[in-house]
Scaffold this motif. Structure first.
Motif, mmCIF file in Angstrom:
data_model
loop_
_atom_site.group_PDB
_atom_site.id
_atom_site.type_symbol
_atom_site.label_atom_id
_atom_site.label_comp_id
_atom_site.label_asym_id
_atom_site.label_seq_id
_atom_site.Cartn_x
_atom_site.Cartn_y
_atom_site.Cartn_z
ATOM 1 N N GLY A 159 -11.533 14.678 21.066
ATOM 2 C CA GLY A 159 -12.250 14.091 22.187
ATOM 3 C C GLY A 159 -11.482 12.933 22.814
ATOM 4 O O GLY A 159 -11.130 11.976 22.113
ATOM 5 N N MET A 160 -11.208 13.014 24.117
ATOM 6 C CA MET A 160 -10.408 11.983 24.795
ATOM 7 C C MET A 160 -11.123 11.318 25.957
ATOM 8 O O MET A 160 -10.901 10.141 26.236
ATOM 9 C CB MET A 160 -9.107 12.600 25.311
ATOM 10 N N TRP A 161 -11.970 12.042 26.692
ATOM 11 C CA TRP A 161 -12.458 11.564 27.978
ATOM 12 C C TRP A 161 -13.899 11.068 27.917
ATOM 13 O O TRP A 161 -14.769 11.736 27.389
ATOM 14 C CB TRP A 161 -12.381 12.679 29.027
ATOM 15 N N ALA A 162 -14.141 9.904 28.481
ATOM 16 C CA ALA A 162 -15.523 9.442 28.668
ATOM 17 C C ALA A 162 -16.145 10.099 29.889
ATOM 18 O O ALA A 162 -17.364 10.162 30.022
ATOM 19 C CB ALA A 162 -15.553 7.927 28.821
ATOM 20 N N GLY A 163 -15.284 10.590 30.770
ATOM 21 C CA GLY A 163 -15.742 11.268 31.978
ATOM 22 C C GLY A 163 -14.559 11.908 32.668
ATOM 23 O O GLY A 163 -13.404 11.700 32.276
ATOM 24 N N ALA A 164 -14.843 12.695 33.690
ATOM 25 C CA ALA A 164 -13.758 13.354 34.419
ATOM 26 C C ALA A 164 -14.244 13.790 35.786
ATOM 27 O O ALA A 164 -15.438 14.043 35.995
ATOM 28 C CB ALA A 164 -13.223 14.560 33.646
ATOM 29 N N VAL A 165 -13.294 13.879 36.718
ATOM 30 C CA VAL A 165 -13.514 14.488 38.017
ATOM 31 C C VAL A 165 -12.561 15.673 38.089
ATOM 32 O O VAL A 165 -11.344 15.494 38.060
ATOM 33 C CB VAL A 165 -13.237 13.499 39.169
ATOM 34 N N ASP A 166 -13.119 16.875 38.148
ATOM 35 C CA ASP A 166 -12.291 18.086 38.135
ATOM 36 C C ASP A 166 -12.297 18.765 39.486
ATOM 37 O O ASP A 166 -13.349 19.107 40.023
ATOM 38 C CB ASP A 166 -12.791 19.066 37.079
ATOM 39 N N THR A 167 -11.098 19.001 40.042
ATOM 40 C CA THR A 167 -10.964 19.711 41.308
ATOM 41 C C THR A 167 -10.356 21.093 41.134
ATOM 42 O O THR A 167 -10.106 21.772 42.125
ATOM 43 C CB THR A 167 -10.067 18.913 42.282
ATOM 44 N N VAL A 168 -10.112 21.506 39.883
ATOM 45 C CA VAL A 168 -9.335 22.721 39.624
ATOM 46 C C VAL A 168 -10.193 23.885 39.161
ATOM 47 O O VAL A 168 -10.032 25.024 39.596
ATOM 48 C CB VAL A 168 -8.217 22.433 38.591
ATOM 49 N N GLY A 169 -11.140 23.626 38.246
ATOM 50 C CA GLY A 169 -11.943 24.714 37.695
ATOM 51 C C GLY A 169 -11.188 25.517 36.663
ATOM 52 O O GLY A 169 -10.157 25.102 36.130
ATOM 53 N N SER A 170 -11.702 26.694 36.348
ATOM 54 C CA SER A 170 -11.065 27.673 35.463
ATOM 55 C C SER A 170 -10.595 27.038 34.149
ATOM 56 O O SER A 170 -11.331 26.297 33.511
ATOM 57 C CB SER A 170 -9.907 28.348 36.206
ATOM 58 N N ASP A 171 -9.355 27.341 33.712
ATOM 59 C CA ASP A 171 -8.869 26.892 32.409
ATOM 60 C C ASP A 171 -8.804 25.374 32.295
ATOM 61 O O ASP A 171 -8.986 24.826 31.202
ATOM 62 C CB ASP A 171 -7.482 27.486 32.129
ATOM 63 N N GLY A 220 -12.192 -0.463 38.179
ATOM 64 C CA GLY A 220 -11.859 -0.965 36.851
ATOM 65 C C GLY A 220 -11.819 0.073 35.751
ATOM 66 O O GLY A 220 -11.696 -0.278 34.572
ATOM 67 N N TYR A 221 -11.908 1.346 36.100
ATOM 68 C CA TYR A 221 -11.825 2.401 35.094
ATOM 69 C C TYR A 221 -10.372 2.634 34.668
ATOM 70 O O TYR A 221 -9.439 2.405 35.454
ATOM 71 C CB TYR A 221 -12.392 3.713 35.636
ATOM 72 N N GLU A 222 -10.201 3.095 33.456
ATOM 73 C CA GLU A 222 -8.904 3.558 32.971
ATOM 74 C C GLU A 222 -8.755 5.014 33.417
ATOM 75 O O GLU A 222 -9.491 5.874 32.949
ATOM 76 C CB GLU A 222 -8.834 3.460 31.448
ATOM 77 N N VAL A 223 -7.838 5.288 34.321
ATOM 78 C CA VAL A 223 -7.743 6.598 34.962
ATOM 79 C C VAL A 223 -6.488 7.320 34.509
ATOM 80 O O VAL A 223 -5.385 6.765 34.548
ATOM 81 C CB VAL A 223 -7.724 6.470 36.498
ATOM 82 N N VAL A 224 -6.673 8.565 34.098
ATOM 83 C CA VAL A 224 -5.555 9.439 33.741
ATOM 84 C C VAL A 224 -5.449 10.527 34.807
ATOM 85 O O VAL A 224 -6.374 11.328 34.976
ATOM 86 C CB VAL A 224 -5.742 10.063 32.347
ATOM 87 N N ALA A 225 -4.344 10.537 35.540
ATOM 88 C CA ALA A 225 -4.116 11.548 36.567
ATOM 89 C C ALA A 225 -3.524 12.793 35.909
ATOM 90 O O ALA A 225 -2.523 12.706 35.191
ATOM 91 C CB ALA A 225 -3.171 11.020 37.642
ATOM 92 N N GLY A 243 -14.554 0.727 30.694
ATOM 93 C CA GLY A 243 -14.512 0.291 29.303
ATOM 94 C C GLY A 243 -15.021 1.324 28.326
ATOM 95 O O GLY A 243 -14.819 1.192 27.112
ATOM 96 N N PHE A 244 -15.694 2.374 28.819
ATOM 97 C CA PHE A 244 -16.187 3.416 27.924
ATOM 98 C C PHE A 244 -15.068 4.305 27.404
ATOM 99 O O PHE A 244 -15.210 4.938 26.356
ATOM 100 C CB PHE A 244 -17.220 4.291 28.640
ATOM 101 N N GLY A 245 -13.965 4.390 28.144
ATOM 102 C CA GLY A 245 -12.863 5.259 27.756
ATOM 103 C C GLY A 245 -12.201 5.847 28.976
ATOM 104 O O GLY A 245 -12.640 5.635 30.114
ATOM 105 N N PRO A 246 -11.119 6.603 28.774
ATOM 106 C CA PRO A 246 -10.371 7.150 29.908
ATOM 107 C C PRO A 246 -11.204 8.124 30.742
ATOM 108 O O PRO A 246 -12.043 8.857 30.220
ATOM 109 C CB PRO A 246 -9.200 7.884 29.241
ATOM 110 N N ILE A 247 -10.928 8.116 32.049
ATOM 111 C CA ILE A 247 -11.514 9.076 32.984
ATOM 112 C C ILE A 247 -10.380 9.955 33.494
ATOM 113 O O ILE A 247 -9.396 9.454 34.057
ATOM 114 C CB ILE A 247 -12.190 8.384 34.181
#
Length: 285
Positions: free
Chosen positions: A170-182, A132-137, A107-111
């Motif tokens: 600003g779009m993300w309340a949080g993120a999981v990053d597997t890429v790094g760099s740019d 229950g998170y809103e997830v953006v792949a 509910g905080f925003g997209p992840i």
């Protein structure tokens, strides 16, 4: 260990293979143990702790491992499910657990989840969606939308190219990053105030072309995830992987292959033509 992974003082097993000549993890049945914590016939999970890097990994019918590497198979998982999860899913669960512990709630925003077709990314999408998170792949593979919809992603987008901008909308309340760099730099400059970004991989490179501006103007937190967790945390996370973090239809992510298929599958992985997980079955498992 038996056919789905890599465990304890002599195990007959199978393993999930990722970008290495040795598997980083395994799930199998204990054949014998010098440690009273584990008994013959018990199914265990082994990953990290130098397995497949400093020491031989899981591409064998039998593996000898230190008892400290091992986690008993949680009651909520089958051996195939645990091998499908592997160190990638464990790392994804660590990242999700970290976001929760740092106050990111549904509910905080997209992840955002980057590198989402990989083993870490696709499982992070599924875990977050289940909670229950809103997830953006975020993926550069445009033909994967159907795959992510089945995992529960609300949206699928492509990562943008490099930019010299210090801040974006600003779009993300949080993120999981597997890429790094740019890609990680983009997440930082496009995160909402007080967002939490979990960094877990470097598929796009080790360097981070960013500035202090997202940190000092928006209060962004960048937190690192290390899969070589101490035993207490490791067991807690695996218990969650068998309960509230267990993805629906987790075994559907697995392609079970034989040892003689490994070379071909690895070529496809390096070329970016795979999604989900490849599980290597040994010794008739």
């Amino acid at each position: 260990m038996k056919k789905w992974g890599n465990p304890a003082r002599n195990l007959k097993h199978s393993a999930t293979q990722r970008f290495s000549s040795q598997s980083f993890e395994a799930v199998g049945t204990v054949i014998e143990s010098a440690d009273p914590s584990f008994e013959p016939g018990q199914i265990v999970i082994a990953h990290g702790m130098g397995l497949g890097v400093d020491r031989d990994g899981g591409l064998a019918c039998f593996v000898r491992a230190d008892a400290s590497w091992l986690v008993p198979l949680p009651s909520g998982l089958s051996p195939l499910e645990a091998a499908t999860i592997g160190v990638a899913g464990f790392s994804a669960a660590l990242a999700v657990d970290r976001l929760e512990s740092m106050g990111v709630e549904p509910g905080f925003g997209p992840i955002a989840v980057t590198g989402a077709t990989g083993g870490v990314g696709c499982q992070a999408v599924g875990m977050l969606a289940r909670l229950g998170y809103e997830v953006v792949a975020v993926t550069s593979k445009p033909d994967s939308r159907g795959f992510f919809k089945t995992l529960g992603a609300s949206e699928v987008i492509a990562p943008p190219g490099p930019s010299d901008r210090m801040l974006d909308k600003g779009m993300w309340a949080g993120a999981v990053d597997t890429v790094g760099s740019d890609v990680l730099a983009w997440l930082l400059r496009s995160a909402r105030p007080e967002a939490i970004i979990a960094s877990i991989g470097n598929a796009g490179g080790n360097r981070l072309p960013t500035s202090v501006i997202p940190f000092i103007l928006r209060g962004i937190t960048l937190t690192g995830i290390n899969g070589n967790s101490p035993p207490t945390l490791r067991r807690r996370i695996w218990e969650r992987l068998g309960t509230d973090l267990k993805m629906r239809r987790i075994a559907s992510l697995a392609r079970v292959i034989e040892p003689d298929e490994i070379d071909d599958v690895m070529v496809q992985m390096v070329a970016g033509r795979t999604q989900g997980r490849a599980v290597v079955a040994f010794c008739g498992a």
